[in-house]
Write a protein that holds these residues in place. Structure first.
Motif, PDB file in Angstrom:
ATOM      1  N   LEU A 127      -9.227  -5.330   5.424  1.00  0.00           N
ATOM      2  CA  LEU A 127      -8.771  -3.958   5.627  1.00  0.00           C
ATOM      3  C   LEU A 127      -8.169  -3.816   7.017  1.00  0.00           C
ATOM      4  CD1 LEU A 127     -11.961  -2.218   4.226  1.00  0.00           C
ATOM      5  CD2 LEU A 127      -9.756  -2.405   3.066  1.00  0.00           C
ATOM      6  N   VAL A 128      -7.223  -2.899   7.142  1.00  0.00           N
ATOM      7  CA  VAL A 128      -6.629  -2.587   8.441  1.00  0.00           C
ATOM      8  C   VAL A 128      -6.593  -1.066   8.569  1.00  0.00           C
ATOM      9  CG1 VAL A 128      -4.604  -2.765   9.933  1.00  0.00           C
ATOM     10  CG2 VAL A 128      -5.218  -4.677   8.432  1.00  0.00           C
ATOM     11  N   TRP A 129      -7.081  -0.572   9.688  1.00  0.00           N
ATOM     12  CA  TRP A 129      -7.067   0.860  10.003  1.00  0.00           C
ATOM     13  C   TRP A 129      -6.013   1.100  11.067  1.00  0.00           C
ATOM     14  CZ3 TRP A 129      -8.180   5.559   8.636  1.00  0.00           C
ATOM     15  CH2 TRP A 129      -8.154   6.578   9.593  1.00  0.00           C
ATOM     16  N   CYS A 130      -5.227   2.173  10.881  1.00  0.00           N
ATOM     17  CA  CYS A 130      -4.210   2.495  11.878  1.00  0.00           C
ATOM     18  C   CYS A 130      -3.837   3.967  11.779  1.00  0.00           C
ATOM     19  CB  CYS A 130      -2.980   1.626  11.635  1.00  0.00           C
ATOM     20  SG  CYS A 130      -1.716   1.791  12.899  1.00  0.00           S
ATOM     21  N   ASP A 161       2.482  11.025  12.318  1.00  0.00           N
ATOM     22  CA  ASP A 161       2.851  11.948  11.245  1.00  0.00           C
ATOM     23  C   ASP A 161       2.901  11.224   9.902  1.00  0.00           C
ATOM     24  OD1 ASP A 161       5.472  10.647  11.051  1.00  0.00           O
ATOM     25  OD2 ASP A 161       5.944  11.728  12.891  1.00  0.00           O
ATOM     26  N   THR A 162       2.979  12.002   8.846  1.00  0.00           N
ATOM     27  CA  THR A 162       2.986  11.446   7.493  1.00  0.00           C
ATOM     28  C   THR A 162       4.213  10.582   7.239  1.00  0.00           C
ATOM     29  OG1 THR A 162       1.749  13.369   6.712  1.00  0.00           O
ATOM     30  CG2 THR A 162       2.832  12.045   5.041  1.00  0.00           C
ATOM     31  N   GLU A 163       5.356  10.996   7.743  1.00  0.00           N
ATOM     32  CA  GLU A 163       6.585  10.243   7.501  1.00  0.00           C
ATOM     33  C   GLU A 163       6.504   8.821   8.056  1.00  0.00           C
ATOM     34  OE1 GLU A 163       6.653  13.427   8.905  1.00  0.00           O
ATOM     35  OE2 GLU A 163       7.023  14.320   6.952  1.00  0.00           O
ATOM     36  N   SER A 164       6.018   8.670   9.283  1.00  0.00           N
ATOM     37  CA  SER A 164       5.916   7.324   9.865  1.00  0.00           C
ATOM     38  C   SER A 164       4.836   6.502   9.165  1.00  0.00           C
ATOM     39  CB  SER A 164       5.688   7.387  11.373  1.00  0.00           C
ATOM     40  OG  SER A 164       4.482   8.031  11.687  1.00  0.00           O
ATOM     41  N   ALA A 165       3.771   7.142   8.706  1.00  0.00           N
ATOM     42  CA  ALA A 165       2.729   6.437   7.956  1.00  0.00           C
ATOM     43  C   ALA A 165       3.287   5.931   6.629  1.00  0.00           C
ATOM     44  CB  ALA A 165       1.535   7.360   7.719  1.00  0.00           C
ATOM     45  N   ARG A 166       4.024   6.775   5.944  1.00  0.00           N
ATOM     46  CA  ARG A 166       4.629   6.372   4.668  1.00  0.00           C
ATOM     47  C   ARG A 166       5.649   5.254   4.867  1.00  0.00           C
ATOM     48  NH1 ARG A 166       5.534  12.471   2.442  1.00  0.00           N
ATOM     49  NH2 ARG A 166       3.468  12.723   1.492  1.00  0.00           N
ATOM     50  N   ALA A 167       6.454   5.350   5.919  1.00  0.00           N
ATOM     51  CA  ALA A 167       7.465   4.324   6.179  1.00  0.00           C
ATOM     52  C   ALA A 167       6.814   2.964   6.420  1.00  0.00           C
ATOM     53  CB  ALA A 167       8.332   4.723   7.367  1.00  0.00           C
ATOM     54  N   ALA A 202      -1.578  -4.514  -0.759  1.00  0.00           N
ATOM     55  CA  ALA A 202      -1.574  -4.084  -2.154  1.00  0.00           C
ATOM     56  C   ALA A 202      -1.657  -2.568  -2.254  1.00  0.00           C
ATOM     57  CB  ALA A 202      -2.734  -4.717  -2.904  1.00  0.00           C
ATOM     58  N   CYS A 203      -2.126  -1.915  -1.174  1.00  0.00           N
ATOM     59  CA  CYS A 203      -2.349  -0.473  -1.219  1.00  0.00           C
ATOM     60  C   CYS A 203      -2.474   0.070   0.198  1.00  0.00           C
ATOM     61  CB  CYS A 203      -3.645  -0.194  -1.983  1.00  0.00           C
ATOM     62  SG  CYS A 203      -4.131   1.535  -2.078  1.00  0.00           S
ATOM     63  N   ALA A 204      -2.057   1.333   0.356  1.00  0.00           N
ATOM     64  CA  ALA A 204      -2.266   2.057   1.611  1.00  0.00           C
ATOM     65  C   ALA A 204      -2.796   3.437   1.256  1.00  0.00           C
ATOM     66  CB  ALA A 204      -0.960   2.175   2.390  1.00  0.00           C
ATOM     67  N   ASN A 205      -3.952   3.784   1.790  1.00  0.00           N
ATOM     68  CA  ASN A 205      -4.515   5.121   1.609  1.00  0.00           C
ATOM     69  C   ASN A 205      -4.157   5.945   2.834  1.00  0.00           C
ATOM     70  OD1 ASN A 205      -7.147   3.276   0.391  1.00  0.00           O
ATOM     71  ND2 ASN A 205      -6.032   4.662  -0.931  1.00  0.00           N
ATOM     72  N   ILE A 206      -3.338   6.971   2.642  1.00  0.00           N
ATOM     73  CA  ILE A 206      -2.874   7.818   3.737  1.00  0.00           C
ATOM     74  C   ILE A 206      -3.744   9.061   3.783  1.00  0.00           C
ATOM     75  CG2 ILE A 206      -0.918   9.138   4.632  1.00  0.00           C
ATOM     76  CD1 ILE A 206       0.913   7.052   3.266  1.00  0.00           C
ATOM     77  N   GLY A 228      -4.241   9.084   9.411  1.00  0.00           N
ATOM     78  CA  GLY A 228      -4.859   7.768   9.350  1.00  0.00           C
ATOM     79  C   GLY A 228      -4.430   7.020   8.096  1.00  0.00           C
ATOM     80  N   VAL A 229      -4.337   5.702   8.218  1.00  0.00           N
ATOM     81  CA  VAL A 229      -4.001   4.886   7.054  1.00  0.00           C
ATOM     82  C   VAL A 229      -4.960   3.702   6.983  1.00  0.00           C
ATOM     83  CG1 VAL A 229      -2.217   3.620   5.800  1.00  0.00           C
ATOM     84  CG2 VAL A 229      -1.567   5.521   7.296  1.00  0.00           C
ATOM     85  N   LEU A 230      -5.494   3.479   5.795  1.00  0.00           N
ATOM     86  CA  LEU A 230      -6.323   2.310   5.512  1.00  0.00           C
ATOM     87  C   LEU A 230      -5.505   1.402   4.595  1.00  0.00           C
ATOM     88  CD1 LEU A 230      -9.090   0.982   5.898  1.00  0.00           C
ATOM     89  CD2 LEU A 230      -9.801   2.121   3.789  1.00  0.00           C
ATOM     90  N   PHE A 231      -5.158   0.236   5.107  1.00  0.00           N
ATOM     91  CA  PHE A 231      -4.361  -0.730   4.364  1.00  0.00           C
ATOM     92  C   PHE A 231      -5.275  -1.774   3.738  1.00  0.00           C
ATOM     93  CE2 PHE A 231      -1.714   0.836   7.844  1.00  0.00           C
ATOM     94  CZ  PHE A 231      -0.545   1.186   7.184  1.00  0.00           C
ATOM     95  N   LYS A 232      -5.021  -2.113   2.465  1.00  0.00           N
ATOM     96  CA  LYS A 232      -5.808  -3.125   1.758  1.00  0.00           C
ATOM     97  C   LYS A 232      -4.971  -4.385   1.610  1.00  0.00           C
ATOM     98  CE  LYS A 232      -8.251   0.398  -0.743  1.00  0.00           C
ATOM     99  NZ  LYS A 232      -7.671   1.493  -1.506  1.00  0.00           N
ATOM    100  N   THR A 233      -5.553  -5.512   2.041  1.00  0.00           N
ATOM    101  CA  THR A 233      -4.847  -6.782   1.985  1.00  0.00           C
ATOM    102  C   THR A 233      -5.852  -7.897   1.696  1.00  0.00           C
ATOM    103  OG1 THR A 233      -3.220  -8.166   3.133  1.00  0.00           O
ATOM    104  CG2 THR A 233      -4.989  -7.214   4.497  1.00  0.00           C
ATOM    105  N   THR A 234      -5.410  -9.139   1.864  1.00  0.00           N
ATOM    106  CA  THR A 234      -6.289 -10.297   1.691  1.00  0.00           C
ATOM    107  C   THR A 234      -6.616 -10.901   3.060  1.00  0.00           C
ATOM    108  OG1 THR A 234      -4.404 -11.798   1.470  1.00  0.00           O
ATOM    109  CG2 THR A 234      -5.301 -10.849  -0.566  1.00  0.00           C
ATOM    110  N   SER A 235      -7.671 -11.671   3.098  1.00  0.00           N
ATOM    111  CA  SER A 235      -8.052 -12.346   4.350  1.00  0.00           C
ATOM    112  C   SER A 235      -6.920 -13.218   4.869  1.00  0.00           C
ATOM    113  CB  SER A 235      -9.299 -13.204   4.121  1.00  0.00           C
ATOM    114  OG  SER A 235     -10.412 -12.394   3.861  1.00  0.00           O
TER     115      SER A 235
END
Length: 107
Positions: free
Chosen positions: A7-10, A14-20, A32-36, A57-64
């Motif tokens: 997981l990566v937290w960042c 604003d919402t626009e930069s998070a979505r981009a 595989a996924c980003a929870n905004i 805030g964004v929580l990104f889901k990835t692999t090790s």
């Protein structure tokens, strides 16, 4: 390295930069996924002074295997000069979730 979830937290300004950033990482097949998560109040020390700001805030889901790639790419994509990008290996994940991650992100 053992295959697993990460997981990566960042936070973003604003919402626009998070979505981009999320869309770029999805296009790069690094996540595989980003929870905004909108409406985060951040309290922090910057340049020796206490500050308060509203962020997304964004929580990104990835692999090790791709964790370091996601952290590096976020640093390149982020609008802040010094973004708070924090990643970690997940100690446990539901088997179906891990299968989905591994199938969504190439090594």
């Amino acid at each position: 390295m053992m295959s697993g979830a990460a997981l990566v937290w960042c936070p973003f300004p604003d919402t626009e930069s998070a979505r981009a950033a999320a869309d770029a990482l999805l296009d790069d097949r690094l996540i595989a996924c980003a929870n905004i998560l909108p409406g985060i109040e951040s309290r922090f020390v910057w340049d020796g002074a206490r500050a308060v700001g509203n962020e997304v805030g964004v929580l990104f889901k990835t692999t090790s295997e791709r964790l370091e790639d996601v952290v590096e790419r976020l640093g390149e994509l982020h609008p802040y000069d010094t973004p708070a990008v924090i990643g970690w290996h997940a100690d446990a994940s539901y088997p179906a979730t891990l299968g989905w991650l591994m199938g969504s992100i190439p090594e």
